[in-house]
Design an enzyme around this catalytic site. Structure first.
Site, short mmCIF file in Angstrom:
data_model
loop_
_atom_site.label_atom_id
_atom_site.label_comp_id
_atom_site.label_asym_id
_atom_site.label_seq_id
_atom_site.Cartn_x
_atom_site.Cartn_y
_atom_site.Cartn_z
N GLY A 46 0.83 -1.19 0.00
CA GLY A 46 0.00 0.00 0.00
C GLY A 46 0.86 1.24 0.00
CD GLN A 51 3.34 5.77 2.69
OE1 GLN A 51 2.30 5.28 2.27
NE2 GLN A 51 4.35 5.05 3.12
CB CYS A 89 5.50 1.98 7.15
SG CYS A 89 4.94 3.48 6.35
CG LEU A 90 6.78 1.11 1.09
CD1 LEU A 90 6.24 1.44 -0.28
CD2 LEU A 90 7.87 0.06 1.01
CG HIS A 131 -0.27 0.97 7.30
ND1 HIS A 131 0.68 0.55 8.20
CD2 HIS A 131 0.38 1.78 6.43
CE1 HIS A 131 1.85 1.08 7.87
NE2 HIS A 131 1.69 1.83 6.79
CD GLU A 132 -0.79 2.49 2.90
OE1 GLU A 132 -0.42 3.67 2.85
OE2 GLU A 132 0.00 1.55 3.06
CG HIS A 135 0.48 6.75 5.69
ND1 HIS A 135 1.66 7.24 6.21
CD2 HIS A 135 0.70 5.43 5.48
CE1 HIS A 135 2.53 6.28 6.32
NE2 HIS A 135 1.98 5.14 5.89
#
Length: 157
Positions: A46, A51, A89-90, A131-132, A135
């Site tokens: 994701g 991000q 997470c990226l 999670h996304e 953000h």
């Protein structure tokens, strides 16, 4: 399409709330394509627009279920059950933590053509949506981990 730079923990943009998308533009369509490409290049499941430095409510997800998901202006309507597991997470490279998320969610959003839809998701897809969506509010998973943030172990070949 282009691979964009993923912003990492400490970058102020990751902690800011995102703005609603009012109309789809060619620039935002390109952003969505770039987000998928960037996510795949970095082996993610994701990616949220902040991000890659864009404060818009846009999320892309691919949990290997045969679908690519685009959520514009997502809103979680219902949560059910719970699941506890590893999350990474990226934007927090080389780390992971244990996080509890709902097992099932019902989310309302628009697709890339701004058509509204409602989706019920469970397991990994539900985790990724939560999670996304966090953000988009300027929240990272590291603020809700249970225990310590851990170093991801390198896989041996």
């Amino acid at each position: 399409m282009a691979i964009r730079t993923v912003r990492v923990v400490g970058d102020d943009i990751l902690y800011k709330p995102c703005k609603l998308v009012k109309v789809m533009t060619p620039r935002l369509t390109d952003l969505i394509d770039d987000m998928f490409e960037t996510m795949y290049e970095n082996n993610g499941v994701g990616l949220a627009a902040p991000q890659v430095g864009v404060l818009k409510q846009i999320v892309v997800i691919d949990v290997d279920d045969g679908n690519q998901y685009v959520f514009i202006n997502p809103e979680i309507l219902e949560e059910e059950g719970s699941q506890t597991g590893q999350e990474a997470c990226l934007s927090v490279p080389g780390k992971y933590g244990i996080v509890t998320r709902p097992y099932k969610v019902k989310v309302k959003a628009c697709d890339e053509r701004m058509n509204p839809f409602v989706l019920e998701a469970e397991d990994l897809l539900a985790r990724a949506i939560c999670h996304e969506c966090a953000h988009l509010k300027g929240e990272l998973y590291i603020s809700v981990i249970e225990g310590e943030l851990m170093d991801a172990e390198e896989e041996e070949e």
